[in-house]
Design a protein around this motif. Sequence first.
Motif, PDB file in Angstrom:
ATOM      1  N   VAL A   1     -21.663   6.288  -8.889  1.00 31.21           N
ATOM      2  CA  VAL A   1     -23.040   5.907  -8.562  1.00 31.21           C
ATOM      3  C   VAL A   1     -23.041   4.619  -7.749  1.00 31.21           C
ATOM      4  O   VAL A   1     -22.053   3.871  -7.726  1.00 31.21           O
ATOM      5  CB  VAL A   1     -23.892   5.699  -9.835  1.00 31.21           C
ATOM      6  CG1 VAL A   1     -23.919   6.957 -10.684  1.00 31.21           C
ATOM      7  CG2 VAL A   1     -23.376   4.507 -10.651  1.00 31.21           C
ATOM      8  N   GLU A   2     -24.143   4.340  -7.072  1.00 27.24           N
ATOM      9  CA  GLU A   2     -24.272   3.081  -6.338  1.00 27.24           C
ATOM     10  C   GLU A   2     -24.160   1.913  -7.311  1.00 27.24           C
ATOM     11  O   GLU A   2     -24.730   1.941  -8.408  1.00 27.24           O
ATOM     12  CB  GLU A   2     -25.620   3.041  -5.622  1.00 27.24           C
ATOM     13  CG  GLU A   2     -25.785   1.837  -4.703  1.00 27.24           C
ATOM     14  CD  GLU A   2     -27.089   1.879  -3.937  1.00 27.24           C
ATOM     15  OE1 GLU A   2     -27.482   0.819  -3.415  1.00 27.24           O
ATOM     16  OE2 GLU A   2     -27.697   2.953  -3.866  1.00 27.24           O
ATOM     17  N   LYS A   3     -23.399   0.919  -6.937  1.00 22.71           N
ATOM     18  CA  LYS A   3     -23.100  -0.264  -7.759  1.00 22.71           C
ATOM     19  C   LYS A   3     -22.209   0.061  -8.960  1.00 22.71           C
ATOM     20  O   LYS A   3     -22.039  -0.773  -9.850  1.00 22.71           O
ATOM     21  CB  LYS A   3     -24.386  -0.956  -8.217  1.00 22.71           C
ATOM     22  CG  LYS A   3     -25.227  -1.507  -7.080  1.00 22.71           C
ATOM     23  CD  LYS A   3     -26.448  -2.251  -7.580  1.00 22.71           C
ATOM     24  CE  LYS A   3     -27.269  -2.800  -6.416  1.00 22.71           C
ATOM     25  NZ  LYS A   3     -28.479  -3.504  -6.863  1.00 22.71           N
ATOM     26  N   GLY A   4     -21.631   1.272  -8.956  1.00 20.04           N
ATOM     27  CA  GLY A   4     -20.697   1.610 -10.014  1.00 20.04           C
ATOM     28  C   GLY A   4     -19.341   0.962  -9.776  1.00 20.04           C
ATOM     29  O   GLY A   4     -19.060   0.436  -8.696  1.00 20.04           O
ATOM     30  N   PHE A   5     -18.475   0.995 -10.807  1.00 14.71           N
ATOM     31  CA  PHE A   5     -17.172   0.344 -10.738  1.00 14.71           C
ATOM     32  C   PHE A   5     -16.044   1.375 -10.722  1.00 14.71           C
ATOM     33  O   PHE A   5     -16.080   2.367 -11.451  1.00 14.71           O
ATOM     34  CB  PHE A   5     -16.961  -0.596 -11.925  1.00 14.71           C
ATOM     35  CG  PHE A   5     -17.853  -1.814 -11.894  1.00 14.71           C
ATOM     36  CD1 PHE A   5     -17.646  -2.821 -10.965  1.00 14.71           C
ATOM     37  CD2 PHE A   5     -18.906  -1.939 -12.790  1.00 14.71           C
ATOM     38  CE1 PHE A   5     -18.457  -3.936 -10.934  1.00 14.71           C
ATOM     39  CE2 PHE A   5     -19.718  -3.049 -12.772  1.00 14.71           C
ATOM     40  CZ  PHE A   5     -19.501  -4.052 -11.836  1.00 14.71           C
ATOM     41  N   LEU A   6     -15.035   1.092  -9.900  1.00 14.73           N
ATOM     42  CA  LEU A   6     -13.814   1.903  -9.828  1.00 14.73           C
ATOM     43  C   LEU A   6     -12.631   1.013 -10.177  1.00 14.73           C
ATOM     44  O   LEU A   6     -12.372   0.022  -9.497  1.00 14.73           O
ATOM     45  CB  LEU A   6     -13.644   2.483  -8.428  1.00 14.73           C
ATOM     46  CG  LEU A   6     -12.335   3.228  -8.144  1.00 14.73           C
ATOM     47  CD1 LEU A   6     -12.209   4.468  -9.027  1.00 14.73           C
ATOM     48  CD2 LEU A   6     -12.244   3.624  -6.669  1.00 14.73           C
ATOM     49  N   LEU A   7     -11.902   1.358 -11.262  1.00  9.98           N
ATOM     50  CA  LEU A   7     -10.732   0.608 -11.701  1.00  9.98           C
ATOM     51  C   LEU A   7      -9.486   1.419 -11.373  1.00  9.98           C
ATOM     52  O   LEU A   7      -9.366   2.576 -11.795  1.00  9.98           O
ATOM     53  CB  LEU A   7     -10.780   0.344 -13.202  1.00  9.98           C
ATOM     54  CG  LEU A   7     -11.734  -0.732 -13.729  1.00  9.98           C
ATOM     55  CD1 LEU A   7     -13.191  -0.357 -13.495  1.00  9.98           C
ATOM     56  CD2 LEU A   7     -11.498  -0.981 -15.221  1.00  9.98           C
ATOM     57  N   LEU A   8      -8.567   0.813 -10.616  1.00  7.98           N
ATOM     58  CA  LEU A   8      -7.366   1.518 -10.178  1.00  7.98           C
ATOM     59  C   LEU A   8      -6.104   0.731 -10.524  1.00  7.98           C
ATOM     60  O   LEU A   8      -6.077  -0.498 -10.419  1.00  7.98           O
ATOM     61  CB  LEU A   8      -7.386   1.728  -8.661  1.00  7.98           C
ATOM     62  CG  LEU A   8      -8.564   2.481  -8.049  1.00  7.98           C
ATOM     63  CD1 LEU A   8      -8.405   2.535  -6.533  1.00  7.98           C
ATOM     64  CD2 LEU A   8      -8.679   3.876  -8.627  1.00  7.98           C
ATOM     65  N   SER A   9      -5.045   1.454 -10.890  1.00  9.22           N
ATOM     66  CA  SER A   9      -3.731   0.843 -11.052  1.00  9.22           C
ATOM     67  C   SER A   9      -2.678   1.930 -10.918  1.00  9.22           C
ATOM     68  O   SER A   9      -2.984   3.098 -10.732  1.00  9.22           O
ATOM     69  CB  SER A   9      -3.612   0.126 -12.397  1.00  9.22           C
ATOM     70  OG  SER A   9      -2.469  -0.715 -12.408  1.00  9.22           O
ATOM     71  N   GLY A  10      -1.403   1.485 -10.981  1.00  8.58           N
ATOM     72  CA  GLY A  10      -0.286   2.399 -10.796  1.00  8.58           C
ATOM     73  C   GLY A  10       0.465   2.108  -9.508  1.00  8.58           C
ATOM     74  O   GLY A  10       1.244   2.927  -9.035  1.00  8.58           O
ATOM     75  N   PHE A  11       0.257   0.928  -8.937  1.00 11.80           N
ATOM     76  CA  PHE A  11       0.891   0.566  -7.665  1.00 11.80           C
ATOM     77  C   PHE A  11       1.303  -0.908  -7.701  1.00 11.80           C
ATOM     78  O   PHE A  11       0.870  -1.687  -8.557  1.00 11.80           O
ATOM     79  CB  PHE A  11      -0.069   0.822  -6.495  1.00 11.80           C
ATOM     80  CG  PHE A  11      -1.427   0.202  -6.675  1.00 11.80           C
ATOM     81  CD1 PHE A  11      -1.700  -1.084  -6.235  1.00 11.80           C
ATOM     82  CD2 PHE A  11      -2.448   0.914  -7.301  1.00 11.80           C
ATOM     83  CE1 PHE A  11      -2.947  -1.656  -6.411  1.00 11.80           C
ATOM     84  CE2 PHE A  11      -3.706   0.349  -7.481  1.00 11.80           C
ATOM     85  CZ  PHE A  11      -3.951  -0.931  -7.034  1.00 11.80           C
TER      86      PHE A  11
ATOM     87  N   MET B   1      10.921   2.744 -11.066  1.00  8.77           N
ATOM     88  CA  MET B   1       9.799   3.287 -11.821  1.00  8.77           C
ATOM     89  C   MET B   1       8.712   3.794 -10.868  1.00  8.77           C
ATOM     90  O   MET B   1       8.159   4.879 -11.036  1.00  8.77           O
ATOM     91  CB  MET B   1       9.223   2.220 -12.764  1.00  8.77           C
ATOM     92  CG  MET B   1       8.270   2.776 -13.800  1.00  8.77           C
ATOM     93  SD  MET B   1       7.516   1.485 -14.826  1.00  8.77           S
ATOM     94  CE  MET B   1       8.961   0.646 -15.466  1.00  8.77           C
ATOM     95  N   ALA B   2       8.430   2.989  -9.855  1.00  9.85           N
ATOM     96  CA  ALA B   2       7.432   3.399  -8.863  1.00  9.85           C
ATOM     97  C   ALA B   2       7.902   4.618  -8.076  1.00  9.85           C
ATOM     98  O   ALA B   2       7.130   5.558  -7.841  1.00  9.85           O
ATOM     99  CB  ALA B   2       7.135   2.236  -7.920  1.00  9.85           C
TER     100      ALA B   2
ATOM    101  N   PHE C   1       7.683  11.913 -12.403  1.00  8.13           N
ATOM    102  CA  PHE C   1       8.041  11.318 -13.690  1.00  8.13           C
ATOM    103  C   PHE C   1       6.792  10.603 -14.196  1.00  8.13           C
ATOM    104  O   PHE C   1       6.162   9.844 -13.454  1.00  8.13           O
ATOM    105  CB  PHE C   1       9.189  10.314 -13.527  1.00  8.13           C
ATOM    106  CG  PHE C   1      10.543  10.955 -13.460  1.00  8.13           C
ATOM    107  CD1 PHE C   1      11.377  10.981 -14.571  1.00  8.13           C
ATOM    108  CD2 PHE C   1      10.987  11.539 -12.281  1.00  8.13           C
ATOM    109  CE1 PHE C   1      12.635  11.576 -14.504  1.00  8.13           C
ATOM    110  CE2 PHE C   1      12.237  12.139 -12.203  1.00  8.13           C
ATOM    111  CZ  PHE C   1      13.065  12.156 -13.316  1.00  8.13           C
ATOM    112  N   ASP C   2       6.392  10.852 -15.450  1.00  8.32           N
ATOM    113  CA  ASP C   2       5.119  10.297 -15.903  1.00  8.32           C
ATOM    114  C   ASP C   2       5.197   9.487 -17.189  1.00  8.32           C
ATOM    115  O   ASP C   2       4.183   9.020 -17.695  1.00  8.32           O
ATOM    116  CB  ASP C   2       4.080  11.410 -16.066  1.00  8.32           C
ATOM    117  CG  ASP C   2       4.524  12.491 -17.048  1.00  8.32           C
ATOM    118  OD1 ASP C   2       5.571  12.304 -17.707  1.00  8.32           O
ATOM    119  OD2 ASP C   2       3.830  13.515 -17.153  1.00  8.32           O
TER     120      ASP C   2
END
Length: 277
Positions: free
Chosen positions: A231-241, A20-21, A28-29
């Motif tokens: 922005v400063e102190k903003g949040f970044l959410l990541l996945s797919g790994f 899948m990875a 492939f999506d």
Amino acid sequence: MSFIEVYISTEDSSISDILMAELGEIDFDTFEEVESGLKAYIAAESFDQKALDEIISRYKGSFDFTVEINSVEKENWNKKWEENYDPIEVDDRCIVKASFHNIEKKYPIEIIITPKMSFGTGHHATTWQMLKLQLDINFLNKKVLDVGCGTGVLAIMANKLGAKSIEATDIDEWCIENSKENYALNGINDVKIQKGEIAGLQFEDNFDIIIANINKNVLLKEIPYYSNLLVEKGFLLLSGFYEKDISDIKKCADKYNLILDKIVTKDNWAAVVFSKS
């Protein structure tokens, strides 16, 4: 519009996750985990037989699996999905369901999705994890960007959690159409959505929260852009790994003033939250 379905039949769930990875790396999506293995989908015009063969050859001697390739029309996909789609529950706080599901139990957040050929129904571990992470972040009156929106499910969650404004992007026109349809199903009509890679898009303002559930290679390439738009102190959410890729993602993020705050894992997949220092 037609799609290529690659059906990987195996009793070993670990190879399903690995492939899948790998298949995600060659565009492939959409993935459907079935009892007998994995089904992966890609738009017919994007299908690269040679690239697929190279991936299969790397694992053929180490795992027991068979591969079958079929052509699938988008109308057939919708019917097939409706026959097999089950509601998804996230920590008893959210349910992702189709419009034809009759669920008596009430949840604080209910999301209606018709995914068609787009990735992100809540069934895959990465989407489930992103929804879980969102539930624990304050979205109230925040400006949010959903990169690689797929079905639009993560933007819908952001809206239901009180986001002030939401923008979204995807490189696939079908995903954009599907997201718009799902926004409407959930009573959302003000998401600004753009087609293309983030490097080539223009945004009027920076964001308090950026969400990206894509794949490792794309994330590594785009993290500098996410940091610049956050922005400063903003949040970044990541996945797919995978869990094993967390160190690579963190090493890249460290270069752009992003601090790792939280990690969640499920079925060998990972999702993380960074904050901008």
